[in-house]
Design a protein around this motif. Structure first.
Motif: not given
Length: 217
Positions: A157-161
């Motif tokens: 997951c990369r949503l915050c990045t």
């Protein structure tokens, strides 16, 4: 009742969302190696209003919850002191050196078995994801220690990045023993908040990475 049961009863009466115990040999208070972690869940209704910037309501909520945690932590200190033990609280939100408090609330929470650290460097509660605030009380009371079993919950997951306007989140999965700087640039985050959100909480809050995290939904 044991002292642990009295602590849990007080926390329950104060509607603390979660409580945990851990052993911290590198305690900031000499002789006080038992850590009590307090977890307070943030309001989903408030957090969900965050879009690409924090809201004034979130800033007020953030400060109010921190103050509430500090009040409950001091009540625990008074309880422990009345039972003949020594105790001291670490403030919920206070920087004593550059971008860091006196001791890591997240470290104590993880060691208590309450959750993990995300790519965002936020604590991810097993129950509530990152939508929480933390407090810590250190004591010499004989308390049990939680079971520390670390789990990487971010995966690919990369949503915050991708949501981080400061480009402070490096997209690296945390592993026990890593320094915060390996996954997160605290200076970049702080400078971005001060630059972008002066009109919202004096540039002291953001919350975008917390809001987009699927572990909090």
């Amino acid at each position: 009742m044991t002292i642990a049961e009295k602590i849990q009863a007080l926390a329950g009466a104060e509607l603390i969302s979660e409580i945990g115990f851990s052993e911290q040999p590198d305690t900031p208070f000499e002789g006080l190696s038992k850590a009590i972690t307090l977890v307070v869940r943030l309001s989903d209704a408030v957090v969900d209003e965050i879009d690409d910037a924090p809201t004034k309501t979130y800033f007020h909520h953030y400060r109010t919850v921190n103050a509430y945690i500090d009040r409950v932590a001091e009540k625990l200190v008074l309880l422990l002191t009345s039972e003949g033990y020594r105790a001291a609280a670490v403030p919920a939100s206070q920087s004593v050196e550059e971008f860091a408090g006196r001791f890591s609330h997240k470290k104590c929470a993880v060691m208590a078995g309450l959750g993990s650290i995300g790519k965002s460097a936020l604590f991810l509660s097993k129950k509530y994801g990152p939508r929480v605030r933390l407090g810590t009380v250190f004591t010499d009371a004989p308390l049990p220690a939680g079971e520390f079993v670390y789990e990487d919950v971010c995966g690919s997951c990369r949503l915050c990045t991708d949501a981080c306007g400061a480009l402070a989140i490096k997209g690296v999965n945390y592993a026990p023993g890593m320094e915060r700087s390996e996954i997160f640039d605290a200076r970049a985050c702080s400078e971005y908040m001060k630059r972008q959100f002066q009109a919202i909480g004096r540039g002291a809050v953001c919350g975008v990475c917390m809001r987009v995290c699927p572990k909090g939904k």
